[in-house]
Design an enzyme around this catalytic site. Sequence first.
Site, PDB file in Angstrom:
ATOM      1  N   ARG A  67       5.828  16.666  31.946  1.00  0.00           N
ATOM      2  CA  ARG A  67       5.925  17.282  30.627  1.00  0.00           C
ATOM      3  C   ARG A  67       6.201  18.775  30.804  1.00  0.00           C
ATOM      4  NH1 ARG A  67       6.809  13.100  29.028  1.00  0.00           N
ATOM      5  NH2 ARG A  67       5.908  11.874  27.339  1.00  0.00           N
ATOM      6  N   GLU A  81      11.466  21.268  24.266  1.00  0.00           N
ATOM      7  CA  GLU A  81      12.692  20.466  24.370  1.00  0.00           C
ATOM      8  C   GLU A  81      12.927  19.560  23.164  1.00  0.00           C
ATOM      9  OE1 GLU A  81      11.622  16.526  26.912  1.00  0.00           O
ATOM     10  OE2 GLU A  81      11.504  18.388  28.027  1.00  0.00           O
ATOM     11  N   HIS A 116      15.518  15.541  30.916  1.00  0.00           N
ATOM     12  CA  HIS A 116      14.466  14.535  30.719  1.00  0.00           C
ATOM     13  C   HIS A 116      15.023  13.130  30.928  1.00  0.00           C
ATOM     14  CE1 HIS A 116      10.379  13.882  28.505  1.00  0.00           C
ATOM     15  NE2 HIS A 116      10.562  13.006  29.473  1.00  0.00           N
TER      16      HIS A 116
END
Length: 327
Positions: free
Chosen positions: A232, A261, A293
């Site tokens: 994260r 994000e 990601h």
Amino acid sequence: MKVFVYNYRRFDEEKYFQQYAEEFGFELGYTKESPTIDNCGLADGCDFISIITTPITPEMMDRFKEGGVRMISTRTIGYDHIDIAYAKRIGMTVTHITYDPEGVAEYTVMMMLMAIRKAKNILERGKDNDFTLDGLIGGELGDMSVGIIGAGRIGRSVLRDLSGFGCRLYYCNRSPSEEADRYAERVDMDELLGMCDVVSLHLELNKDTFHIIGPEAISKMKKGALIVNTARGPLIDTDALAAGLDSGQVGGAALDVIEDEFGLYYYDCSGRELDNKALKVLRGRPNVLITQHMAFYYENAIRDMVYNSLYGMKMLADGKEIPYRLA
């Protein structure tokens, strides 16, 4: 029983949603859009909704409950985008999911190797037909000490995968792990930071782990160490990381996640001026590798994410114990 799916993706999720909705006896509704207060009404009359990483505010939760929604399922492992305390207060069931960790572990190791071998610089030079060697000499993972912070399913898988490279392995975790102990020595976080050439984060995000890598942690790191984050973004304080890179205390970073994000990753932002601070201060650096990601994005994980989201709904409908329940 009716399910409404937000951020429904035809190109990868649809086949699994159709398959498992039929298997569980659900009527399926969906939109490719993210949930907002303005489109909560799309789920009116539905018992369940499935979401991904869009923040769900108390106002949205109230609107969903007003429309008959009994359960919110995020088809992600992380759940920091949902106000769990408020969900408990209003009696809204919330679940998250798990999925096969192997692909994330492999991606983590890939990012370590790319950073150590300066793959970003090699590829960028190659695009310009610059095939010189100066400045591109890399290291070997087998010569390094690697520390894993967080020995959950993914962290343990990374340790197992790294054991084949011959590197010295350490891990930091709240409690011992018999599986992790097969591959690595358990140490405290300060000791891990001080001895490891590579530090990889595998923690959930909560009030205790927010900015766990900040100025103090970075000051304790072995000078020139590489930071890897496939967990994260807010585990790392962006400003502290930038300062560490500037001073040379941090030798580089390989980041699949960044702060703030939401609303950026998974959207086509071409032609837009992006105001994300992490991208602005980190992306242009030659010793920082950033991907959007993607560590979770492989076939088995997508299948598991859809299945486990719908399976939890089925368990609630049948009055059975709900796996991965948060509220």
